[in-house]
Design an enzyme around this catalytic site. Structure first.
Site, PDB file in Angstrom:
ATOM      1  N   ASP A 145      44.275  41.224  45.393  1.00 38.67           N
ATOM      2  CA  ASP A 145      44.829  42.451  46.345  1.00 38.67           C
ATOM      3  C   ASP A 145      46.301  41.966  46.369  1.00 38.67           C
ATOM      4  O   ASP A 145      47.076  42.936  46.409  1.00 38.67           O
ATOM      5  CB  ASP A 145      44.155  41.996  47.816  1.00 38.67           C
ATOM      6  CG  ASP A 145      42.710  41.891  47.522  1.00 38.67           C
ATOM      7  OD1 ASP A 145      42.121  43.088  47.492  1.00 38.67           O
ATOM      8  OD2 ASP A 145      41.922  40.852  47.631  1.00 38.67           O
TER       9      ASP A 145
ATOM     10  N   HIS B 256      38.576  39.619  51.934  1.00 34.94           N
ATOM     11  CA  HIS B 256      38.719  40.643  50.613  1.00 34.94           C
ATOM     12  C   HIS B 256      37.872  41.713  51.091  1.00 34.94           C
ATOM     13  O   HIS B 256      36.642  41.781  50.586  1.00 34.94           O
ATOM     14  CB  HIS B 256      38.434  39.789  49.387  1.00 34.94           C
ATOM     15  CG  HIS B 256      38.371  40.387  48.144  1.00 34.94           C
ATOM     16  ND1 HIS B 256      39.171  41.571  47.680  1.00 34.94           N
ATOM     17  CD2 HIS B 256      37.183  41.098  47.693  1.00 34.94           C
ATOM     18  CE1 HIS B 256      38.760  42.065  46.824  1.00 34.94           C
ATOM     19  NE2 HIS B 256      37.321  42.012  46.726  1.00 34.94           N
TER      20      HIS B 256
HETATM   21  P1  NAX Z   1      28.396  42.302  37.126  1.00 41.63           P
HETATM   22  O1  NAX Z   1      27.232  43.027  37.928  1.00 41.63           O
HETATM   23  O2  NAX Z   1      28.941  42.987  35.846  1.00 41.63           O
HETATM   24  O3  NAX Z   1      28.201  40.990  36.810  1.00 41.63           O
HETATM   25  C1  NAX Z   1      27.565  39.955  37.681  1.00 41.63           C
HETATM   26  C2  NAX Z   1      26.657  38.918  37.021  1.00 41.63           C
HETATM   27  O4  NAX Z   1      26.163  37.898  37.837  1.00 41.63           O
HETATM   28  C3  NAX Z   1      25.511  39.599  36.304  1.00 41.63           C
HETATM   29  O5  NAX Z   1      25.241  39.462  35.050  1.00 41.63           O
HETATM   30  C4  NAX Z   1      24.220  38.951  37.161  1.00 41.63           C
HETATM   31  O6  NAX Z   1      23.273  38.527  36.439  1.00 41.63           O
HETATM   32  C5  NAX Z   1      24.950  37.697  37.651  1.00 41.63           C
HETATM   33  N1  NAX Z   1      24.279  36.770  38.551  1.00 41.63           N
HETATM   34  C6  NAX Z   1      23.644  37.238  39.569  1.00 41.63           C
HETATM   35  N2  NAX Z   1      23.192  36.537  40.481  1.00 41.63           N
HETATM   36  C7  NAX Z   1      23.363  35.273  39.839  1.00 41.63           C
HETATM   37  C8  NAX Z   1      23.116  34.059  40.230  1.00 41.63           C
HETATM   38  N3  NAX Z   1      22.399  33.630  41.279  1.00 41.63           N
HETATM   39  N4  NAX Z   1      23.812  32.947  39.613  1.00 41.63           N
HETATM   40  C9  NAX Z   1      24.200  33.495  38.325  1.00 41.63           C
HETATM   41  N5  NAX Z   1      24.526  34.554  37.907  1.00 41.63           N
HETATM   42  C10 NAX Z   1      24.260  35.596  38.873  1.00 41.63           C
HETATM   43  O7  NAX Z   1      29.594  42.213  38.112  1.00 41.63           O
HETATM   44  P2  NAX Z   1      31.132  42.054  38.122  1.00 41.63           P
HETATM   45  O8  NAX Z   1      31.781  43.156  37.706  1.00 41.63           O
HETATM   46  O9  NAX Z   1      31.357  40.953  37.037  1.00 41.63           O
HETATM   47  O10 NAX Z   1      31.602  41.175  39.613  1.00 41.63           O
HETATM   48  C11 NAX Z   1      31.033  39.985  39.838  1.00 41.63           C
HETATM   49  C12 NAX Z   1      31.462  39.962  41.408  1.00 41.63           C
HETATM   50  O11 NAX Z   1      32.966  40.251  41.595  1.00 41.63           O
HETATM   51  C13 NAX Z   1      30.950  41.254  42.331  1.00 41.63           C
HETATM   52  O12 NAX Z   1      30.111  40.539  43.518  1.00 41.63           O
HETATM   53  C14 NAX Z   1      31.897  41.906  42.648  1.00 41.63           C
HETATM   54  O13 NAX Z   1      31.993  42.598  44.061  1.00 41.63           O
HETATM   55  C15 NAX Z   1      33.231  40.961  42.838  1.00 41.63           C
HETATM   56  N6  NAX Z   1      34.456  41.457  42.767  1.00 41.63           N
HETATM   57  C16 NAX Z   1      35.225  40.501  43.542  1.00 41.63           C
HETATM   58  C17 NAX Z   1      36.779  40.746  43.460  1.00 41.63           C
HETATM   59  C18 NAX Z   1      37.504  40.153  44.361  1.00 41.63           C
HETATM   60  O14 NAX Z   1      38.973  40.308  44.380  1.00 41.63           O
HETATM   61  N7  NAX Z   1      37.368  38.969  45.054  1.00 41.63           N
HETATM   62  C19 NAX Z   1      37.205  41.854  42.555  1.00 41.63           C
HETATM   63  C20 NAX Z   1      36.532  42.389  41.499  1.00 41.63           C
HETATM   64  C21 NAX Z   1      34.836  42.458  42.063  1.00 41.63           C
HETATM   65  O15 NAX Z   1      34.784  43.517  42.615  1.00 41.63           O
END
Ligand code: NAX
Length: 324
Positions: free
Chosen positions: A159, A187
Protein backbone atom coordinates in the site's frame (compact mmCIF):
# COMPACT_ATOMS: atom_id res chain seq x y z
CA UNK A 1 31.02 -15.56 2.98
CA UNK A 2 28.61 -15.30 5.89
CA UNK A 3 26.91 -18.34 7.49
CA UNK A 4 23.59 -19.14 5.79
CA UNK A 5 20.34 -17.88 7.32
CA UNK A 6 17.12 -19.86 7.29
CA UNK A 7 14.12 -18.31 5.57
CA UNK A 8 10.71 -19.96 5.94
CA UNK A 9 8.04 -19.16 3.35
CA UNK A 10 4.49 -20.48 3.57
CA UNK A 11 2.21 -20.89 0.59
CA UNK A 12 5.25 -21.93 -1.44
CA UNK A 13 3.20 -23.09 -4.43
CA UNK A 14 1.12 -19.90 -4.63
CA UNK A 15 1.43 -17.01 -7.06
CA UNK A 16 3.19 -14.53 -4.73
CA UNK A 17 5.76 -17.17 -3.82
CA UNK A 18 6.42 -17.81 -7.49
CA UNK A 19 8.05 -14.37 -7.57
CA UNK A 20 9.16 -14.09 -3.93
CA UNK A 21 11.19 -17.30 -3.68
CA UNK A 22 13.25 -16.53 -6.76
CA UNK A 23 14.02 -12.95 -5.73
CA UNK A 24 15.06 -14.03 -2.23
CA UNK A 25 17.23 -16.76 -3.75
CA UNK A 26 18.87 -14.14 -5.97
CA UNK A 27 19.86 -12.06 -2.92
CA UNK A 28 17.33 -9.24 -3.26
CA UNK A 29 16.20 -9.46 0.37
CA UNK A 30 19.38 -9.85 2.39
CA UNK A 31 22.09 -8.92 -0.08
CA UNK A 32 24.45 -10.61 -2.51
CA UNK A 33 26.78 -11.88 0.23
CA UNK A 34 24.17 -13.66 2.39
CA UNK A 35 23.67 -17.38 1.67
CA UNK A 36 20.19 -18.71 2.39
CA UNK A 37 18.46 -21.98 3.24
CA UNK A 38 14.88 -21.91 1.94
CA UNK A 39 12.28 -23.75 4.05
CA UNK A 40 8.99 -23.92 2.16
CA UNK A 41 5.61 -24.89 3.61
CA UNK A 42 2.47 -25.98 1.77
CA UNK A 43 -0.70 -27.94 2.44
CA UNK A 44 -0.48 -31.63 1.39
CA UNK A 45 -2.63 -31.10 -1.75
CA UNK A 46 -0.17 -28.50 -3.08
CA UNK A 47 3.07 -30.37 -2.33
CA UNK A 48 3.44 -31.64 -5.86
CA UNK A 49 3.10 -28.16 -7.31
CA UNK A 50 5.61 -26.85 -4.74
CA UNK A 51 8.06 -29.59 -5.67
CA UNK A 52 7.87 -28.23 -9.21
CA UNK A 53 8.85 -24.79 -7.87
CA UNK A 54 11.78 -26.37 -6.01
CA UNK A 55 12.90 -28.02 -9.28
CA UNK A 56 12.90 -24.59 -10.93
CA UNK A 57 14.85 -22.96 -8.09
CA UNK A 58 17.42 -25.74 -8.44
CA UNK A 59 17.52 -25.14 -12.18
CA UNK A 60 18.52 -21.51 -11.56
CA UNK A 61 21.78 -22.69 -9.89
CA UNK A 62 21.70 -19.69 -7.54
CA UNK A 63 25.08 -19.22 -5.84
CA UNK A 64 23.42 -18.10 -2.58
CA UNK A 65 21.05 -21.07 -2.10
CA UNK A 66 22.63 -23.63 0.23
CA UNK A 67 19.62 -25.91 0.72
CA UNK A 68 15.88 -26.11 0.07
CA UNK A 69 13.43 -27.87 2.38
CA UNK A 70 9.88 -28.51 1.08
CA UNK A 71 7.39 -29.77 3.64
CA UNK A 72 3.77 -29.82 4.80
CA UNK A 73 4.82 -29.80 8.47
CA UNK A 74 4.99 -26.31 10.02
CA UNK A 75 7.49 -27.41 12.66
CA UNK A 76 9.87 -28.59 9.95
CA UNK A 77 9.41 -25.43 7.87
CA UNK A 78 9.99 -23.13 10.85
CA UNK A 79 12.87 -25.12 12.38
CA UNK A 80 15.53 -22.57 13.45
CA UNK A 81 14.06 -20.04 10.99
CA UNK A 82 15.62 -16.57 11.19
CA UNK A 83 12.94 -15.07 8.95
CA UNK A 84 9.40 -16.30 8.31
CA UNK A 85 7.22 -14.95 5.53
CA UNK A 86 3.69 -16.20 6.09
CA UNK A 87 2.14 -15.88 2.65
CA UNK A 88 -0.14 -18.93 2.51
CA UNK A 89 -3.70 -18.44 3.63
CA UNK A 90 -7.22 -19.53 2.90
CA UNK A 91 -8.86 -17.52 0.11
CA UNK A 92 -12.49 -16.45 0.37
CA UNK A 93 -14.64 -19.25 -1.06
CA UNK A 94 -18.16 -19.02 -2.52
CA UNK A 95 -20.72 -17.92 0.05
CA UNK A 96 -18.06 -17.24 2.68
CA UNK A 97 -18.73 -14.21 4.89
CA UNK A 98 -15.85 -12.03 6.12
CA UNK A 99 -16.30 -13.63 9.56
CA UNK A 100 -15.92 -17.14 8.07
CA UNK A 101 -12.74 -16.02 6.33
CA UNK A 102 -11.37 -14.59 9.58
CA UNK A 103 -12.11 -17.84 11.39
CA UNK A 104 -10.66 -20.11 8.70
CA UNK A 105 -7.44 -18.12 8.70
CA UNK A 106 -7.39 -17.80 12.46
CA UNK A 107 -7.21 -21.59 12.62
CA UNK A 108 -4.19 -21.61 10.27
CA UNK A 109 -2.34 -18.76 11.98
CA UNK A 110 -2.85 -20.07 15.51
CA UNK A 111 -1.21 -23.37 14.49
CA UNK A 112 1.62 -21.53 12.73
CA UNK A 113 2.12 -19.19 15.72
CA UNK A 114 2.58 -22.22 17.99
CA UNK A 115 4.98 -23.84 15.53
CA UNK A 116 7.03 -20.63 15.32
CA UNK A 117 7.11 -20.49 19.10
CA UNK A 118 8.30 -24.10 19.38
CA UNK A 119 10.63 -24.39 16.41
CA UNK A 120 11.91 -21.05 15.08
CA UNK A 121 15.00 -19.14 16.17
CA UNK A 122 14.36 -16.96 19.26
CA UNK A 123 15.14 -13.92 17.11
CA UNK A 124 12.87 -14.86 14.22
CA UNK A 125 11.41 -11.93 12.31
CA UNK A 126 7.91 -12.70 11.06
CA UNK A 127 6.06 -10.97 8.22
CA UNK A 128 2.43 -11.92 7.59
CA UNK A 129 1.29 -11.33 4.00
CA UNK A 130 -1.71 -13.71 3.89
CA UNK A 131 -5.01 -11.90 4.42
CA UNK A 132 -6.51 -10.65 6.65
CA UNK A 133 -2.83 -9.94 7.31
CA UNK A 134 -2.99 -7.69 10.39
CA UNK A 135 -5.31 -9.93 12.36
CA UNK A 136 -3.52 -13.08 11.20
CA UNK A 137 -0.31 -11.59 12.61
CA UNK A 138 -2.06 -10.85 15.90
CA UNK A 139 -3.29 -14.44 16.14
CA UNK A 140 0.15 -15.89 15.35
CA UNK A 141 1.76 -13.61 17.93
CA UNK A 142 -0.77 -14.46 20.66
CA UNK A 143 -0.03 -18.16 20.09
CA UNK A 144 3.73 -17.62 20.46
CA UNK A 145 4.13 -16.65 24.14
CA UNK A 146 7.92 -17.19 24.18
CA UNK A 147 8.50 -14.73 21.35
CA UNK A 148 8.22 -10.97 21.67
CA UNK A 149 5.07 -9.49 20.13
CA UNK A 150 7.29 -7.05 18.23
CA UNK A 151 8.72 -9.95 16.22
CA UNK A 152 5.34 -10.24 14.44
CA UNK A 153 4.53 -7.77 11.69
CA UNK A 154 2.08 -7.58 8.79
CA UNK A 155 2.49 -6.13 5.34
CA UNK A 156 1.27 -2.66 4.39
CA UNK A 157 4.37 -1.95 2.34
CA UNK A 158 2.55 -2.69 -0.90
CA UNK A 159 0.00 0.00 0.00
CA UNK A 160 2.88 2.34 0.90
CA UNK A 161 4.63 1.71 -2.43
CA UNK A 162 1.36 2.17 -4.34
CA UNK A 163 0.84 5.51 -2.57
CA UNK A 164 4.40 6.66 -3.40
CA UNK A 165 3.87 6.05 -7.09
CA UNK A 166 0.46 7.73 -7.20
CA UNK A 167 1.85 10.90 -5.59
CA UNK A 168 5.06 10.89 -7.65
CA UNK A 169 3.11 10.55 -10.90
CA UNK A 170 0.65 13.29 -9.93
CA UNK A 171 3.43 15.75 -9.12
CA UNK A 172 5.63 14.80 -12.07
CA UNK A 173 8.43 13.67 -9.77
CA UNK A 174 10.08 10.33 -9.00
CA UNK A 175 9.22 8.04 -6.08
CA UNK A 176 12.67 8.76 -4.64
CA UNK A 177 11.69 12.45 -4.35
CA UNK A 178 8.84 11.61 -1.92
CA UNK A 179 9.54 11.63 1.83
CA UNK A 180 7.36 10.70 4.80
CA UNK A 181 4.57 8.80 3.11
CA UNK A 182 2.44 7.04 5.75
CA UNK A 183 -0.14 4.27 5.51
CA UNK A 184 -2.06 4.04 8.79
CA UNK A 185 -4.12 1.10 10.02
CA UNK A 186 -5.33 -2.07 8.39
CA UNK A 187 -4.30 -3.67 5.09
CA UNK A 188 -7.86 -3.35 3.80
CA UNK A 189 -10.07 -0.76 2.15
CA UNK A 190 -10.22 1.19 5.45
CA UNK A 191 -6.47 1.91 5.41
CA UNK A 192 -5.53 5.59 5.46
CA UNK A 193 -2.80 6.56 3.00
CA UNK A 194 -1.75 9.94 4.39
CA UNK A 195 0.16 12.56 2.41
CA UNK A 196 -0.28 15.31 4.99
CA UNK A 197 3.28 14.80 6.26
CA UNK A 198 4.83 14.21 2.81
CA UNK A 199 7.43 16.35 1.15
CA UNK A 200 7.96 16.03 -2.58
CA UNK A 201 11.36 17.28 -3.66
CA UNK A 202 11.45 19.29 -0.42
CA UNK A 203 7.99 20.89 -0.80
CA UNK A 204 4.87 19.96 1.24
CA UNK A 205 2.78 17.56 -0.85
CA UNK A 206 -0.46 19.29 0.14
CA UNK A 207 0.82 22.52 -1.49
CA UNK A 208 1.38 20.66 -4.78
CA UNK A 209 -1.95 18.83 -5.24
CA UNK A 210 -5.58 19.87 -4.91
CA UNK A 211 -7.37 18.81 -1.75
CA UNK A 212 -10.12 17.28 -3.90
CA UNK A 213 -7.60 15.01 -5.68
CA UNK A 214 -6.17 13.92 -2.34
CA UNK A 215 -9.52 13.06 -0.73
CA UNK A 216 -11.52 11.80 -3.70
CA UNK A 217 -8.96 10.31 -6.04
CA UNK A 218 -5.67 9.46 -4.30
CA UNK A 219 -7.09 7.86 -1.14
CA UNK A 220 -9.69 5.63 -2.88
CA UNK A 221 -7.21 4.70 -5.65
CA UNK A 222 -4.69 3.41 -3.11
CA UNK A 223 -7.39 1.74 -1.00
CA UNK A 224 -8.92 -0.01 -4.02
CA UNK A 225 -5.72 -0.78 -5.94
CA UNK A 226 -5.88 -4.51 -5.17
CA UNK A 227 -9.35 -4.75 -6.74
CA UNK A 228 -8.21 -2.71 -9.77
CA UNK A 229 -5.33 -5.15 -10.34
CA UNK A 230 -7.71 -8.12 -10.16
CA UNK A 231 -10.03 -6.45 -12.68
CA UNK A 232 -7.19 -5.72 -15.11
CA UNK A 233 -5.10 -8.86 -14.72
CA UNK A 234 -7.75 -11.40 -13.85
CA UNK A 235 -5.61 -12.35 -10.85
CA UNK A 236 -4.53 -10.60 -7.66
CA UNK A 237 -1.27 -8.69 -7.20
CA UNK A 238 1.62 -11.10 -7.07
CA UNK A 239 4.97 -9.71 -8.25
CA UNK A 240 4.28 -6.34 -6.62
CA UNK A 241 3.27 -8.07 -3.37
CA UNK A 242 6.47 -10.13 -3.44
CA UNK A 243 8.49 -6.98 -4.09
CA UNK A 244 6.87 -5.22 -1.13
CA UNK A 245 7.53 -8.23 1.14
CA UNK A 246 11.20 -8.07 0.16
CA UNK A 247 11.29 -4.30 0.83
CA UNK A 248 9.70 -4.84 4.26
CA UNK A 249 12.10 -7.59 5.34
CA UNK A 250 15.21 -5.98 3.83
CA UNK A 251 14.58 -2.65 5.58
CA UNK A 252 13.78 -4.36 8.89
CA UNK A 253 16.90 -6.54 8.74
CA UNK A 254 19.38 -4.13 7.19
CA UNK A 255 17.92 -0.67 7.93
CA UNK A 256 16.83 2.08 5.54
CA UNK A 257 16.87 5.81 5.03
CA UNK A 258 13.61 7.61 5.64
CA UNK A 259 10.19 6.52 6.77
CA UNK A 260 8.35 3.36 5.71
CA UNK A 261 4.99 1.87 6.73
CA UNK A 262 4.88 -1.39 8.69
CA UNK A 263 1.99 -3.04 10.51
CA UNK A 264 3.30 -3.69 14.00
CA UNK A 265 1.84 -4.16 17.49
CA UNK A 266 0.47 -0.81 18.65
CA UNK A 267 2.08 0.57 21.82
CA UNK A 268 -0.68 3.17 22.11
CA UNK A 269 1.15 5.72 19.94
CA UNK A 270 -1.12 8.29 18.27
CA UNK A 271 -3.99 7.18 20.52
CA UNK A 272 -4.40 3.78 18.86
CA UNK A 273 -5.46 0.92 21.10
CA UNK A 274 -2.51 -1.04 22.40
CA UNK A 275 -1.96 -4.55 21.08
CA UNK A 276 -3.70 -4.52 17.70
CA UNK A 277 -1.41 -4.85 14.67
CA UNK A 278 -1.67 -1.38 13.13
CA UNK A 279 0.27 0.19 10.29
CA UNK A 280 2.55 3.00 11.50
CA UNK A 281 5.32 5.15 10.09
CA UNK A 282 8.61 3.58 11.23
CA UNK A 283 12.34 3.98 10.86
CA UNK A 284 14.45 0.83 10.65
CA UNK A 285 18.00 0.65 11.95
CA UNK A 286 20.30 -2.03 13.30
CA UNK A 287 17.78 -4.83 12.82
CA UNK A 288 14.87 -3.15 14.60
CA UNK A 289 12.12 -0.67 13.87
CA UNK A 290 10.82 2.32 15.79
CA UNK A 291 7.57 4.26 15.41
CA UNK A 292 8.18 7.81 14.23
CA UNK A 293 6.62 10.10 16.83
CA UNK A 294 5.58 13.71 16.79
CA UNK A 295 3.53 14.10 13.62
CA UNK A 296 0.81 16.71 14.07
CA UNK A 297 -2.42 15.30 12.70
CA UNK A 298 -5.53 17.23 11.76
CA UNK A 299 -9.15 16.19 12.35
CA UNK A 300 -9.41 14.65 8.87
CA UNK A 301 -6.43 12.35 9.54
CA UNK A 302 -7.56 11.44 13.06
CA UNK A 303 -11.00 10.45 11.84
CA UNK A 304 -9.57 8.11 9.20
CA UNK A 305 -7.02 6.64 11.59
CA UNK A 306 -9.82 5.84 14.01
CA UNK A 307 -12.05 4.29 11.34
CA UNK A 308 -9.37 1.77 10.38
CA UNK A 309 -8.55 1.17 14.06
CA UNK A 310 -12.23 0.35 14.65
CA UNK A 311 -12.14 -2.28 11.91
CA UNK A 312 -9.07 -3.91 13.47
CA UNK A 313 -10.73 -3.99 16.89
CA UNK A 314 -13.77 -5.66 15.35
CA UNK A 315 -11.59 -8.25 13.61
CA UNK A 316 -9.90 -8.97 16.92
CA UNK A 317 -13.26 -9.43 18.64
CA UNK A 318 -14.32 -11.92 15.93
CA UNK A 319 -11.32 -14.18 16.67
CA UNK A 320 -10.96 -13.51 20.42
CA UNK A 321 -11.43 -17.22 21.26
CA UNK A 322 -8.33 -18.12 19.21
CA UNK A 323 -5.97 -15.60 20.74
CA UNK A 324 -4.19 -18.22 22.87
P1 NAX B 1 -2.43 -18.21 -3.84
O1 NAX B 1 -3.79 -18.73 -3.59
O2 NAX B 1 -1.86 -18.21 -5.21
O3 NAX B 1 -1.39 -19.02 -2.92
C1 NAX B 1 -1.62 -19.28 -1.58
C2 NAX B 1 -0.95 -20.60 -1.28
O4 NAX B 1 -1.03 -20.82 0.14
C3 NAX B 1 -1.62 -21.80 -1.95
O5 NAX B 1 -0.66 -22.53 -2.70
C4 NAX B 1 -2.17 -22.61 -0.78
O6 NAX B 1 -2.13 -24.01 -1.00
C5 NAX B 1 -1.23 -22.19 0.34
N1 NAX B 1 -1.75 -22.42 1.69
C6 NAX B 1 -3.03 -22.36 2.12
N2 NAX B 1 -3.11 -22.70 3.41
C7 NAX B 1 -1.85 -22.95 3.82
C8 NAX B 1 -1.29 -23.38 5.04
N3 NAX B 1 -2.04 -23.60 6.11
N4 NAX B 1 0.04 -23.54 5.10
C9 NAX B 1 0.82 -23.36 4.02
N5 NAX B 1 0.34 -22.99 2.82
C10 NAX B 1 -0.97 -22.77 2.72
O7 NAX B 1 -2.39 -16.76 -3.20
P2 NAX B 1 -1.36 -15.57 -3.42
O8 NAX B 1 -1.80 -14.77 -4.58
O9 NAX B 1 0.01 -16.12 -3.40
O10 NAX B 1 -1.67 -14.70 -2.13
C11 NAX B 1 -1.38 -15.16 -0.83
C12 NAX B 1 -2.01 -14.28 0.22
O11 NAX B 1 -1.49 -12.95 0.14
C13 NAX B 1 -3.54 -14.13 0.09
O12 NAX B 1 -4.11 -14.24 1.38
C14 NAX B 1 -3.70 -12.71 -0.42
O13 NAX B 1 -4.95 -12.17 -0.07
C15 NAX B 1 -2.57 -12.03 0.29
N6 NAX B 1 -2.15 -10.72 -0.21
C16 NAX B 1 -1.74 -9.81 0.69
C17 NAX B 1 -1.24 -8.57 0.33
C18 NAX B 1 -0.76 -7.59 1.34
O14 NAX B 1 -0.43 -6.48 0.93
N7 NAX B 1 -0.72 -7.88 2.66
C19 NAX B 1 -1.20 -8.18 -1.11
C20 NAX B 1 -1.25 -9.34 -2.04
C21 NAX B 1 -2.16 -10.46 -1.65
O15 NAX B 1 -3.46 -10.14 -2.02
Amino acid sequence: MKDPVRIAITGGAGQISYSLIFRIAAGDMLGPDQPVILQLLEIPQAMEAMNGVVMEVNDCAYPLVRDIVATDDANVAFKDADYALLVGSRPRGPGMERKDLLEANAAIFSVQGKALNDSASNDVRVLVVGNPANTNALIASCNAPDLDAGQFTAMTRLDHNRALTQLAQKTGKHVTDVDSMIVWGNHSATQYPDISQCQVDGKPALDLVERDWYENDFIPTVQQRGAAIIKARGASSAASAASAAIDHMRDWALGCDGIVSMSIPSDGSYGIEEGIIYSYPVRCKGGSYEIVQGFELDAFSKERMQATEKELREERTAVEHLLG
